[in-house]
Write a protein that holds these residues in place. Structure first.
Motif, PDB file in Angstrom:
ATOM      1  N   GLN A   1       0.826  -1.208   0.000  1.00 52.92           N
ATOM      2  CA  GLN A   1       0.000   0.000   0.000  1.00 52.92           C
ATOM      3  C   GLN A   1       0.863   1.262   0.000  1.00 52.92           C
ATOM      4  O   GLN A   1       0.536   2.252  -0.656  1.00 52.92           O
ATOM      5  CB  GLN A   1      -0.920  -0.007   1.218  1.00 52.92           C
ATOM      6  CG  GLN A   1      -2.003  -1.080   1.169  1.00 52.92           C
ATOM      7  CD  GLN A   1      -2.807  -1.114   2.455  1.00 52.92           C
ATOM      8  OE1 GLN A   1      -2.288  -0.901   3.546  1.00 52.92           O
ATOM      9  NE2 GLN A   1      -4.091  -1.404   2.336  1.00 52.92           N
ATOM     10  N   TRP A   2       1.961   1.228   0.725  1.00 49.15           N
ATOM     11  CA  TRP A   2       2.869   2.378   0.786  1.00 49.15           C
ATOM     12  C   TRP A   2       3.484   2.651  -0.581  1.00 49.15           C
ATOM     13  O   TRP A   2       3.554   3.800  -1.029  1.00 49.15           O
ATOM     14  CB  TRP A   2       3.952   2.100   1.821  1.00 49.15           C
ATOM     15  CG  TRP A   2       4.986   3.160   1.972  1.00 49.15           C
ATOM     16  CD1 TRP A   2       4.818   4.393   2.542  1.00 49.15           C
ATOM     17  CD2 TRP A   2       6.356   3.082   1.567  1.00 49.15           C
ATOM     18  NE1 TRP A   2       6.004   5.088   2.526  1.00 49.15           N
ATOM     19  CE2 TRP A   2       6.970   4.314   1.935  1.00 49.15           C
ATOM     20  CE3 TRP A   2       7.129   2.109   0.956  1.00 49.15           C
ATOM     21  CZ2 TRP A   2       8.318   4.577   1.682  1.00 49.15           C
ATOM     22  CZ3 TRP A   2       8.475   2.361   0.715  1.00 49.15           C
ATOM     23  CH2 TRP A   2       9.054   3.585   1.074  1.00 49.15           C
ATOM     24  N   LEU A   3       3.905   1.606  -1.278  1.00 45.22           N
ATOM     25  CA  LEU A   3       4.450   1.769  -2.630  1.00 45.22           C
ATOM     26  C   LEU A   3       3.397   2.341  -3.577  1.00 45.22           C
ATOM     27  O   LEU A   3       3.721   3.130  -4.475  1.00 45.22           O
ATOM     28  CB  LEU A   3       4.959   0.434  -3.164  1.00 45.22           C
ATOM     29  CG  LEU A   3       6.169  -0.190  -2.466  1.00 45.22           C
ATOM     30  CD1 LEU A   3       6.511  -1.535  -3.111  1.00 45.22           C
ATOM     31  CD2 LEU A   3       7.377   0.739  -2.514  1.00 45.22           C
ATOM     32  N   ARG A   4       2.147   1.961  -3.342  1.00 46.38           N
ATOM     33  CA  ARG A   4       1.052   2.442  -4.197  1.00 46.38           C
ATOM     34  C   ARG A   4       0.620   3.864  -3.837  1.00 46.38           C
ATOM     35  O   ARG A   4       0.556   4.737  -4.710  1.00 46.38           O
ATOM     36  CB  ARG A   4      -0.148   1.493  -4.066  1.00 46.38           C
ATOM     37  CG  ARG A   4      -1.356   1.872  -4.915  1.00 46.38           C
ATOM     38  CD  ARG A   4      -2.586   1.083  -4.485  1.00 46.38           C
ATOM     39  NE  ARG A   4      -3.011   1.443  -3.127  1.00 46.38           N
ATOM     40  CZ  ARG A   4      -3.956   0.779  -2.454  1.00 46.38           C
ATOM     41  NH1 ARG A   4      -4.559  -0.270  -2.982  1.00 46.38           N
ATOM     42  NH2 ARG A   4      -4.296   1.175  -1.230  1.00 46.38           N
ATOM     43  N   ASP A   5       0.347   4.089  -2.553  1.00 47.77           N
ATOM     44  CA  ASP A   5      -0.302   5.335  -2.148  1.00 47.77           C
ATOM     45  C   ASP A   5       0.671   6.480  -1.867  1.00 47.77           C
ATOM     46  O   ASP A   5       0.400   7.624  -2.244  1.00 47.77           O
ATOM     47  CB  ASP A   5      -1.152   5.091  -0.897  1.00 47.77           C
ATOM     48  CG  ASP A   5      -2.246   4.075  -1.144  1.00 47.77           C
ATOM     49  OD1 ASP A   5      -2.626   3.875  -2.314  1.00 47.77           O
ATOM     50  OD2 ASP A   5      -2.736   3.490  -0.159  1.00 47.77           O
ATOM     51  N   GLN A   6       1.781   6.185  -1.208  1.00 45.57           N
ATOM     52  CA  GLN A   6       2.712   7.255  -0.863  1.00 45.57           C
ATOM     53  C   GLN A   6       3.758   7.518  -1.943  1.00 45.57           C
ATOM     54  O   GLN A   6       4.095   8.661  -2.213  1.00 45.57           O
ATOM     55  CB  GLN A   6       3.423   6.958   0.469  1.00 45.57           C
ATOM     56  CG  GLN A   6       2.722   7.553   1.674  1.00 45.57           C
ATOM     57  CD  GLN A   6       1.739   6.579   2.301  1.00 45.57           C
ATOM     58  OE1 GLN A   6       1.249   5.669   1.646  1.00 45.57           O
ATOM     59  NE2 GLN A   6       1.455   6.779   3.579  1.00 45.57           N
ATOM     60  N   LEU A   7       4.280   6.459  -2.563  1.00 44.82           N
ATOM     61  CA  LEU A   7       5.350   6.635  -3.548  1.00 44.82           C
ATOM     62  C   LEU A   7       4.860   6.628  -4.989  1.00 44.82           C
ATOM     63  O   LEU A   7       5.553   7.110  -5.879  1.00 44.82           O
ATOM     64  CB  LEU A   7       6.420   5.551  -3.372  1.00 44.82           C
ATOM     65  CG  LEU A   7       7.161   5.515  -2.032  1.00 44.82           C
ATOM     66  CD1 LEU A   7       8.366   4.573  -2.125  1.00 44.82           C
ATOM     67  CD2 LEU A   7       7.612   6.901  -1.592  1.00 44.82           C
ATOM     68  N   GLY A   8       3.693   6.053  -5.244  1.00 40.97           N
ATOM     69  CA  GLY A   8       3.177   5.997  -6.611  1.00 40.97           C
ATOM     70  C   GLY A   8       3.922   5.041  -7.511  1.00 40.97           C
ATOM     71  O   GLY A   8       3.808   5.120  -8.744  1.00 40.97           O
ATOM     72  N   ILE A   9       4.682   4.110  -6.935  1.00 42.05           N
ATOM     73  CA  ILE A   9       5.425   3.132  -7.735  1.00 42.05           C
ATOM     74  C   ILE A   9       4.482   2.108  -8.347  1.00 42.05           C
ATOM     75  O   ILE A   9       4.720   1.600  -9.448  1.00 42.05           O
ATOM     76  CB  ILE A   9       6.500   2.455  -6.864  1.00 42.05           C
ATOM     77  CG1 ILE A   9       7.629   3.450  -6.572  1.00 42.05           C
ATOM     78  CG2 ILE A   9       7.055   1.199  -7.517  1.00 42.05           C
ATOM     79  CD1 ILE A   9       8.693   2.924  -5.633  1.00 42.05           C
ATOM     80  N   LEU A  10       3.384   1.809  -7.651  1.00 43.87           N
ATOM     81  CA  LEU A  10       2.377   0.874  -8.147  1.00 43.87           C
ATOM     82  C   LEU A  10       1.067   1.617  -8.380  1.00 43.87           C
ATOM     83  O   LEU A  10       0.715   2.531  -7.636  1.00 43.87           O
ATOM     84  CB  LEU A  10       2.131  -0.241  -7.124  1.00 43.87           C
ATOM     85  CG  LEU A  10       3.333  -1.057  -6.650  1.00 43.87           C
ATOM     86  CD1 LEU A  10       2.903  -2.016  -5.547  1.00 43.87           C
ATOM     87  CD2 LEU A  10       3.945  -1.825  -7.811  1.00 43.87           C
ATOM     88  N   ARG A  11       0.357   1.230  -9.437  1.00 46.48           N
ATOM     89  CA  ARG A  11      -0.971   1.787  -9.662  1.00 46.48           C
ATOM     90  C   ARG A  11      -2.016   1.033  -8.838  1.00 46.48           C
ATOM     91  O   ARG A  11      -2.984   1.620  -8.373  1.00 46.48           O
ATOM     92  CB  ARG A  11      -1.319   1.733 -11.148  1.00 46.48           C
ATOM     93  CG  ARG A  11      -0.562   2.761 -11.992  1.00 46.48           C
ATOM     94  CD  ARG A  11      -1.006   2.732 -13.437  1.00 46.48           C
ATOM     95  NE  ARG A  11      -0.565   1.510 -14.108  1.00 46.48           N
ATOM     96  CZ  ARG A  11       0.598   1.392 -14.740  1.00 46.48           C
ATOM     97  NH1 ARG A  11       1.423   2.423 -14.797  1.00 46.48           N
ATOM     98  NH2 ARG A  11       0.934   0.270 -15.332  1.00 46.48           N
ATOM     99  N   THR A  12      -1.822  -0.278  -8.700  1.00 48.18           N
ATOM    100  CA  THR A  12      -2.699  -1.123  -7.898  1.00 48.18           C
ATOM    101  C   THR A  12      -1.839  -2.093  -7.114  1.00 48.18           C
ATOM    102  O   THR A  12      -0.689  -2.366  -7.485  1.00 48.18           O
ATOM    103  CB  THR A  12      -3.671  -1.931  -8.767  1.00 48.18           C
ATOM    104  OG1 THR A  12      -2.930  -2.872  -9.558  1.00 48.18           O
ATOM    105  CG2 THR A  12      -4.491  -1.028  -9.680  1.00 48.18           C
ATOM    106  N   ALA A  13      -2.384  -2.637  -6.046  1.00 46.36           N
ATOM    107  CA  ALA A  13      -1.643  -3.627  -5.268  1.00 46.36           C
ATOM    108  C   ALA A  13      -1.323  -4.857  -6.114  1.00 46.36           C
ATOM    109  O   ALA A  13      -0.233  -5.438  -6.008  1.00 46.36           O
ATOM    110  CB  ALA A  13      -2.440  -4.012  -4.021  1.00 46.36           C
ATOM    111  N   ALA A  14      -2.262  -5.251  -6.977  1.00 43.09           N
ATOM    112  CA  ALA A  14      -2.054  -6.437  -7.810  1.00 43.09           C
ATOM    113  C   ALA A  14      -0.900  -6.268  -8.787  1.00 43.09           C
ATOM    114  O   ALA A  14      -0.292  -7.252  -9.238  1.00 43.09           O
ATOM    115  CB  ALA A  14      -3.340  -6.767  -8.561  1.00 43.09           C
ATOM    116  N   GLU A  15      -0.570  -5.019  -9.106  1.00 42.62           N
ATOM    117  CA  GLU A  15       0.511  -4.777 -10.052  1.00 42.62           C
ATOM    118  C   GLU A  15       1.865  -5.217  -9.509  1.00 42.62           C
ATOM    119  O   GLU A  15       2.804  -5.454 -10.281  1.00 42.62           O
ATOM    120  CB  GLU A  15       0.562  -3.288 -10.419  1.00 42.62           C
ATOM    121  CG  GLU A  15       1.481  -2.980 -11.601  1.00 42.62           C
ATOM    122  CD  GLU A  15       1.506  -1.501 -11.957  1.00 42.62           C
ATOM    123  OE1 GLU A  15       1.871  -1.172 -13.098  1.00 42.62           O
ATOM    124  OE2 GLU A  15       1.154  -0.665 -11.094  1.00 42.62           O
TER     125      GLU A  15
END
Length: 486
Positions: free
Chosen positions: A311-325
């Motif tokens: 979630q941190w990679l997705r929401d704070q850093l924007g590295i992932l668009r979705t968790a599944a990615e």
């Protein structure tokens, strides 16, 4: 058709499920709630938002599947455990936000093992008891109001049961209760007597008068109020989320173990009807208790950050668009390119218990891209799991797994390789909510054993020992670098 229902009040969302006595889920609804972060290390939830989401989930699930509520025979409840709330008896209004189990404001600098022989827990930021004490100390007049009987305290199971059974509009019928598994996570309950310990309450600073009655996990918790969804349905099972996952996996016998991959990572090992104490950083806890029977205990390894890293990679850093990615990106590279992530956002929990640790990323080069970061995040999950399994001191032929992250097949293969053992995932990975439904069904006399979870999927170890040793050595080095940063 006789139906079972269950509420799963988790760290990030609240889910409601309706299932048949054969284990088939026929309706469900889920709503996320806000993560309130007032300052570094603090994590809070709005209890009223969670109560609204609970009612919404119950109503939506029943309506979406056009279920006859008269067919729902019983309700179970499972919840995030150490999260603490205090509210006004007369109004049902919390006097402060719920302080979440991940919150570090109640860190303790003294002897962490001070109460371990009585409670099975370490004295640190994890248990609920010091969180209640913090609220009483920091809300004006709270201690005086508690002494006058105006306030009630509880973990999230207690908060929801009080509202479900009456709440502010029917306080005479509103039950102020908890179960032994949640009570065992407070630092205030004696593991042997299964009661609040007056000396512990005095030492931590929580008056016993504001605490709920402790009841067996599988038994009577009253009935839902006569207004709103599931009116008058009996509540017959309550378990903390990790104990519920063990229950749902059928881990009722001594020696059974499971690992849950959720917001955090949690391994429970059933140790039978006598508490077992660890010298390697594991906690001792109540696994479950059936009414009229002795409590069953467990050793637990609790890791603060699991799915929340994704979630941190997705929401704070924007590295992932979705968790599944994370699975797709990680599968595009053969390894993490030397990157190691230690997600010590709130310090390190089991087995190291280092509140001074903070998150670090090592091994970064120009070669590294977001695919390597995604793979390193999955490796961090597997390596933390390996530490807990080793600290348990048992040789597992297989690891039973559950939780949202286990839908990632690549992660499961990586876990088998890093652990060096078979990994088994049930057909239904939502064992926490199914455990609550199972406990309710057994408490109501409708089931003799936990519900079926369907056909399992298995992963075998495919790694060579040398590769595993290099990865573990890099992890150990990175963890050492995370120390003394708080």
């Amino acid at each position: 058709m006789t139906l079972l229902a269950a509420i799963d009040q988790g760290t990030t969302s609240t889910r409601f499920v309706v299932a048949t006595t054969g284990g088939k889920v026929i309706a469900q609804a889920q709503f996320e709630h806000r993560q309130i972060l007032p300052r570094e290390g603090w994590v809070e939830h709005d209890p009223l938002e969670i109560w609204r989401n609970t009612r919404r989930a119950m109503s939506d699930a029943v309506a979406s599947a056009d279920i006859d509520e008269a067919a729902i025979a019983t309700l179970g409840l499972t919840n995030q455990r150490e999260t603490a709330v205090i509210w006004e008896r007369a109004t049902g209004i919390p006097i402060y936000n719920a302080i979440v189990w991940q919150d570090t404001r109640t860190s303790y600098d003294g002897d962490a093992t001070e109460f371990q022989a009585t409670t099975g827990l370490l004295r640190n930021s994890y248990p609920a008891g010091p969180k209640w004490a913090w609220i009483l100390d920091h809300v004006d007049g709270a201690r005086e109001r508690a002494a006058r009987g105006e306030l009630l305290a509880g973990t999230m199971d207690t908060w929801l049961i009080w509202n479900l059974t009456g709440g502010q509009r029917d306080p005479d019928n509103a039950l102020h209760v908890t179960d032994v598994t949640n009570a065992s996570r407070t630092l205030l309950m004696d593991l042997e007597t299964l009661q609040w310990d007056p000396d512990l309450c005095e030492a931590i600073g929580v008056a016993p008068e504001i605490l709920p009655e402790i009841r067996p996990s599988v038994g009577d918790f009253g009935q839902v109020r006569n207004r709103g969804p599931l009116a008058n349905v009996p509540i017959c099972g309550v378990l903390g989320d990790q104990q519920s996952a063990l229950f749902g996996q059928g881990g009722l016998e001594e020696g059974a173990a499971k690992m849950t991959y959720g917001t955090g990572l949690f391994m429970l090992l059933n140790t039978g009807t006598t508490p077992t104490f660890s010298e390697t950083g594991m906690l001792s806890t109540v696994a479950y208790q059936r009414a009229g029977q002795p409590a069953v205990y467990a050793l637990e390894g609790s890791v603060a950050v699991g799915g929340s890293l994704i979630q941190w990679l997705r929401d704070q850093l924007g590295i992932l668009r979705t968790a599944a990615e994370s699975e797709k990106l990680a599968s595009e590279v053969p390894d993490s390119g030397g990157v190691v992530i230690v997600p010590a956002f709130s310090g390190l929990f089991a087995p190291r218990w280092r509140p001074d640790a903070r998150g670090v990323i090592t091994g970064l080069t120009r070669f590294v891209d977001r695919r390597h970061i995604a793979r390193a995040a999955l490796e961090a999950t597997c390596l933390q799991t390996r530490e807990v399994v080793e600290a348990m001191g048992v040789e597992l032929r297989e690891l039973r797994v559950d939780g949202g992250m286990t839908s990632n097949d690549l992660l499961m293969q990586m876990q088998a390789d890093i652990l060096g053992t078979r990994v088994v995932r049930p057909g239904n990975i939502e064992t926490t909510v199914m455990g609550a439904a199972s406990a309710a069904g057994m408490g109501a006399g409708l089931l003799d054993a936990p519900l079926s979870l369907g056909t399992p999927t298995t992963w075998e170890d495919t790694a060579n020992a040398a590769t595993r040793e290099v990865l573990v050595a890099a992890w150990e080095d990175a963890v050492r670098r995370s120390y003394n940063l708080a």
